[in-house]
Structures are given as structure tokens and as C-alpha cells.
Design an enzyme around this catalytic site. Structure first.
Site: not given
Ligand code: NDP
Ligand code: 8X3
Length: 250
Positions: A136, A149
Site C-alpha cells: 500500500s 496498518y
Molecule cells: P476487502 O476488505 O474488500 O477484501 C479483503 C479480503 O481479505 C477479503 O476477501 C477477506 O475475506 C480477506 N481476508 C481478511 N482477513 C483474512 C484472513 N484472516 N484470512 C483470509 N482472508 C482474509 O479489501 P481490499 O480488496 O480493498 O484489500 C485487499 C488488499 O489490498 C488488502 O491487503 C489491503 O490492505 C490492500 N489495499 C487496499 C487498498 C484500498 O484502498 N482498498 C489500497 C491499498 C492496499 P474474508 O473476510 O472472507 O476472510
Molecule cells: C489502503 C490505502 O490510504 O487507506 O492501503 O491506507 S490507505
């Protein structure tokens, strides 16, 4: 038989978009997450090229057991996308909840490390394979309330670079994708513990990145020639930029 990719966090957001895109391009996708109902729905939609695999990445036993259940013809993994992750809370470090910190560290740091450690030996032995870790911008640029985070995402970046050092000569590729603000996922709803209104406000009036943008980046990386390793790929929406230095009054 087409190549197999394993994406964690396939029940929502980026992971779901990555699964959809790769299946549409003819690959086979193992989609891992905790919520079996979501994975089942996706399996129903995507058909036989999608293999739902329930696992809690933060629990090593759960990871071990799930991987051991994979049928033989799904067990050679060409690409691991360590995507499962979460942010919890936006409180200052002196007010944040310890439990939230533990969950983020166990998921974003340990979960990613378990999967990597489990799957690397087969890639090294095969002299091919690819690990794409989802970091991120929060791992490079600090912001108030980003404390643990952002630190977990800094781990993702540095761990990936250190893997490159260990893997020199192995032909195994490693990249980090570091997105900025991305809407269309459950990320903020999870961060704000189900407060949908607060989550919605994060993206109001902004053309944020979308999960498909991240999926396209993953596919582009994977389809680069095998001698090319992109170490880090940072993406932001055009409307996102940097803040000035913050000076607090004494
Ligand atoms: P979502 O919350 O939409 O999806 C997160 C996914 O991770 C879900 O499928 C959830 O599935 C899974 N997950 C969470 N905890 C666990 C666990 N313990 N075991 C298995 N699966 C798990 O988030 P995003 O798609 O937005 O985020 C995906 C990744 O991208 C993350 O690592 C996030 O930090 C990163 N990210 C997101 C950004 C954003 O702005 N959205 C920007 C930068 C990075 P379930 O709950 O079914 O287990
Ligand atoms: C997710 C983007 O800016 O919310 O990693 O941390 S931010």
C-alpha cells in the site's frame, strides 16, 4: 491444463476482481478467504476454473490444512497473490486498540509470510514461479491513524525486496503492488467496523482506483517476459497526491 494462480482474499474487493480477470483469461484460480458462502457464490459464477479454498491466513494450521486439501492437479502454483489484508481503526497510536493491532499484524504480516514460506519451496525447486504481494502507499507515506496498518505494509515492501535477495538465481519473481485510495471494496467498511456511512465518505467526490485496476496490474505483471522482475509498482488515482509538511504548534 492451464496455469494455476492462488489469490488470498478472493471473497471481496481486489481478490475477487483478480479471480474474475484471471479466469476470464483462461487461467485456473484458487480463491482463498474465510467466508465460504462468498467463495461458493464466486465458484458458482466462475465455474470449474475456480477452486474455492476456505482458510484463515492468520492461522498457520488453517493455512497448512487448506493447502494440504488441494487436489494434485491444482497443487502446482505459478502465481501466489498475497492480497488478504485489512486495516482496523484510524485512531492515534496512543488510543488505538491492541486487539486491532494484533489482528492487522497477524493477517497482513504473518498471513502473508505463512503463505510465502509454504509455497516458495515448490517454486524454487521448479525454478519458476511468481509471488505478488499487495502492499500500500500507506507503507511508504505516513498519515495520522495509519500507525500499525502502514507499518504492516512497510513490512510487505521490505519483505518482498529481501525475498528478491534470497531468490537471486532461482528464476522466481517477486513484486509488490502498492495502491493508494481504491473504492469498490469492503476495505473502509472493515476499517470502520461496519459503519457504512463513514466508509462511504472516504470516496465521496473522488474518482478513486477500482479493484479492476489492481487486477489489471497483477495480470500485466504476470504476463511480462520471465526475465523481467518489476520490484515495486505504486498506483494512485490521479486525484490523489501528497500533503505538505505538517507543523504542529508548540
Ligand atoms: P476487502 O476488505 O474488500 O477484501 C479483503 C479480503 O481479505 C477479503 O476477501 C477477506 O475475506 C480477506 N481476508 C481478511 N482477513 C483474512 C484472513 N484472516 N484470512 C483470509 N482472508 C482474509 O479489501 P481490499 O480488496 O480493498 O484489500 C485487499 C488488499 O489490498 C488488502 O491487503 C489491503 O490492505 C490492500 N489495499 C487496499 C487498498 C484500498 O484502498 N482498498 C489500497 C491499498 C492496499 P474474508 O473476510 O472472507 O476472510
Ligand atoms: C489502503 C490505502 O490510504 O487507506 O492501503 O491506507 S490507505
Amino acid at each position: 491444463m492451464s496455469e494455476v494462480i492462488l489469490v488470498t482474499g478472493a471473497s471481496a474487493g481486489f481478490g475477487e476482481a483478480i479471480a474474475r480477470l484471471f479466469v476470464s483469461k483462461g487461467y485456473r484460480v484458487i480463491g482463498a478467504a474465510r467466508r465460504q458462502d462468498k467463495l461458493r457464490d464466486l465458484a458458482h459464477e466462475l465455474g470449474e476454473r475456480f477452486y474455492p479454498l476456505q482458510m484463515d491466513v492468520s492461522d498457520k494450521d488453517s493455512v497448512d490444512k487448506a493447502l494440504a486439501l488441494l487436489p494434485k492437479d491444482w497443487s502446482k502454483i505459478s502465481l501466489l497473490v498475497n492480497n488478504a489484508g485489512l486495516a482496523l481503526g484510524l485512531d492515534k497510536a496512543y488510543e488505538a486498540d491492541f486487539k486491532d493491532w494484533e489482528t492487522m499484524i497477524m493477517t497482513n504480516v504473518m498471513g502473508l509470510s505463512y503463505l510465502t514460506r509454504k509455497l516458495l519451496p515448490q517454486m524454487v525447486a521448479a525454478k519458476e514461479g511468481y509471488i505478488i504481494n499487495i502492499g500500500s502507499t500507506a507503507g511508504s507515506y505516513p498519515y495520522p491513524g495509519g500507525n500499525v496498518y502502514g507499518a504492516t505494509k512497510a513490512f510487505v515492501k521490505q519483505f518482498s525486496l529481501n525475498l528478491r535477495a534470497d531468490l537471486a538465481g532461482s528464476h522466481v519473481r517477486v513484486s509488490t503492488i502498492e495502491p493508494g485510495l481504491c473504492g469498490g471494496t469492503e476495505f473502509s467498511k472493515v476499517r470502520f467496523k461496519g459503519d457504512a456511512d463513514r466508509a462511504k465518505q472516504v470516496y465521496e467526490g473522488v474518482s478513486s482506483l477500482q479493484p479492476e485496476d489492481i487486477a489489471n496490474a497483477v495480470l500485466w505483471l504476470f504476463q511480462q517476459p520471465k526475465h523481467v522482475n518489476v520490484n515495486r509498482l505504486e498506483l494512485m488515482p490521479v486525484s490523489q497526491s501528497f500533503g505538505p509538511w505538517h507543523l504542529a504548534e508548540d
